[in-house]
Design a protein around this motif. Structure first.
Motif, PDB file in Angstrom:
ATOM      1  N   ASP A   1       0.812  -1.218   0.000  1.00  0.00           N
ATOM      2  CA  ASP A   1       0.000   0.000   0.000  1.00  0.00           C
ATOM      3  C   ASP A   1       0.846   1.270   0.000  1.00  0.00           C
ATOM      4  OD1 ASP A   1       0.988   0.136   2.584  1.00  0.00           O
ATOM      5  OD2 ASP A   1      -0.975   0.045   3.577  1.00  0.00           O
TER       6      ASP A   1
ATOM      7  N   SER B   1       2.508   2.682   2.333  1.00  0.00           N
ATOM      8  CA  SER B   1       2.230   3.523   3.497  1.00  0.00           C
ATOM      9  C   SER B   1       3.486   4.045   4.180  1.00  0.00           C
ATOM     10  CB  SER B   1       1.386   2.737   4.506  1.00  0.00           C
ATOM     11  OG  SER B   1       2.034   1.519   4.857  1.00  0.00           O
TER      12      SER B   1
ATOM     13  N   LYS C   1       2.801   4.752  -5.201  1.00  0.00           N
ATOM     14  CA  LYS C   1       2.549   3.547  -4.406  1.00  0.00           C
ATOM     15  C   LYS C   1       2.637   2.261  -5.224  1.00  0.00           C
ATOM     16  CE  LYS C   1       1.431   6.547  -1.244  1.00  0.00           C
ATOM     17  NZ  LYS C   1       2.409   6.957  -0.218  1.00  0.00           N
TER      18      LYS C   1
END
Length: 329
Positions: free
Chosen positions: A202, A204, A225
């Motif tokens: 993801d 993140s 991403k």
């Protein structure tokens, strides 16, 4: 061994005589033998391994018996000290000893069954992620945040208990149990890797695992991403995206605090991009970066998605670029 910043990269694909059109192309740096190993680099012989010798600047092909592995789906790491591949294929762990190969020896080698890890059986955890450092394989994405399963290469031993990796940030939650991509952070010739980078699918954050202290450091997330591969040198972590863009994050192995200020930057990199499924890669192309990289958040339009052939070539090129050996020129 030379160390080169990614914005100094200059590679001519015309030098390379393999098609790099496999469905699961992976490349690995054999540090002690000054060689690059490419798995599934040719769709007509997916089980074989192509070897590039930096010493002779030549290619050779090592005949490999798949012996139960699936070249199209296996995930591999190459241990620096033993020069042995370890790969997950299906629910099994296999090994392949490359010995001292810097070019094909004309013989035929085979993958060997090692074990059936408990966490891969009955599709319990279908997408484990392998991270390599300190001659240990760390299996991520096994259902529990901040924990890994560890395989000790020198003893061919899977530790029975999960290993915790605590975040060094006060109040941090540690890395997530998620699919993603890893890269060993190389050291000099005389030192084994003790850290590896992990980018969750993801996007993140960027996590750096320290396998000596069993901790993780959480760094800036990539702006793009859509990661397809991660590579690393001694002082850079590099990301290639599904659209063929390449980003890099400076990394200081000697000053962890400084890494919190590191920013992902986009390389002004031109790579061959096919516009349709029937397009073919040019027989000769030059990949060159500008003298300076561009910070993430650039307003320039993203290139169209890569075809499988162009993507495999780009993955190979990225692997070659950041091995730390640039003796071609």
């Amino acid at each position: 061994m030379l160390n080169m910043r990614p914005d100094r990269l200059l590679i001519s694909i015309g030098l390379f005589t393999r098609p790099f059109n496999g469905t699961n192309t992976q490349c690995f740096f054999a540090q002690f033998f000054n060689a690059l190993y490419v798995l599934d680099g040719d769709s007509t012989q997916p089980s074989n391994i192509h070897i590039y010798s930096f010493e002779t600047q030549s290619w050779s092909t090592q005949q490999i018996d798949a012996a139960g592995t699936d070249p199209a789906t296996l995930t591999a790491v190459l241990d620096r000290d033993t020069n042995v591949f370890f790969a997950l294929s299906g629910s099994q762990l296999y090994s392949l000893d490359m010995g001292t190969l810097a070019q094909s020896d004309g013989a035929r080698r085979a993958w060997n069954f090692v074990q059936a890890p408990e966490f891969t059986q009955n599709n319990k955890y279908p997408k484990p992620v392998m991270g390599l450092a300190q001659n240990h394989i760390h299996f991520l994405n096994l259902g529990t945040d901040a924990f890994t399963k560890i395989f000790v290469i020198h003893f061919s031993y899977m530790q029975p208990e999960l290993q915790a990796f605590a975040p060094i940030e006060a109040g941090g939650s540690g890395y997530p149990s998620a699919f993603g991509h890893t890269a060993s952070i190389f050291k000099g010739f005389e030192s084994v890797q003790t850290k590896f980078a992990f980018l969750p699918e993801d996007g993140s954050a960027t996590y750096v695992f320290d396998v000596i202290s069993n901790t993780t450091q959480k760094l800036q997330a990539p702006s793009n991403k859509a990661t397809v591969m991660v590579a690393a040198s001694q002082r850079e972590i590099v990301q290639i995206t599904t659209s063929g863009e390449i980003f890099w994050l400076p990394y200081n192995p000697d000053d962890g605090q400084a890494n919190y200020g590191a920013v992902w930057s986009k390389l002004a990199l031109s790579i061959p991009v096919a516009t349709g499924t029937n397009s073919t890669r040019p027989s000769s192309a030059v990949i060159e970066t500008s003298p300076t990289s561009t910070q993430t958040g650039s307003s320039s339009a993203a290139p169209p998605p890569l075809s499988q052939s162009a993507l495999s070539t780009s993955i190979f090129t990225l692997g070659l670029a950041f091995t730390g050996l640039f003796s071609l020129f």
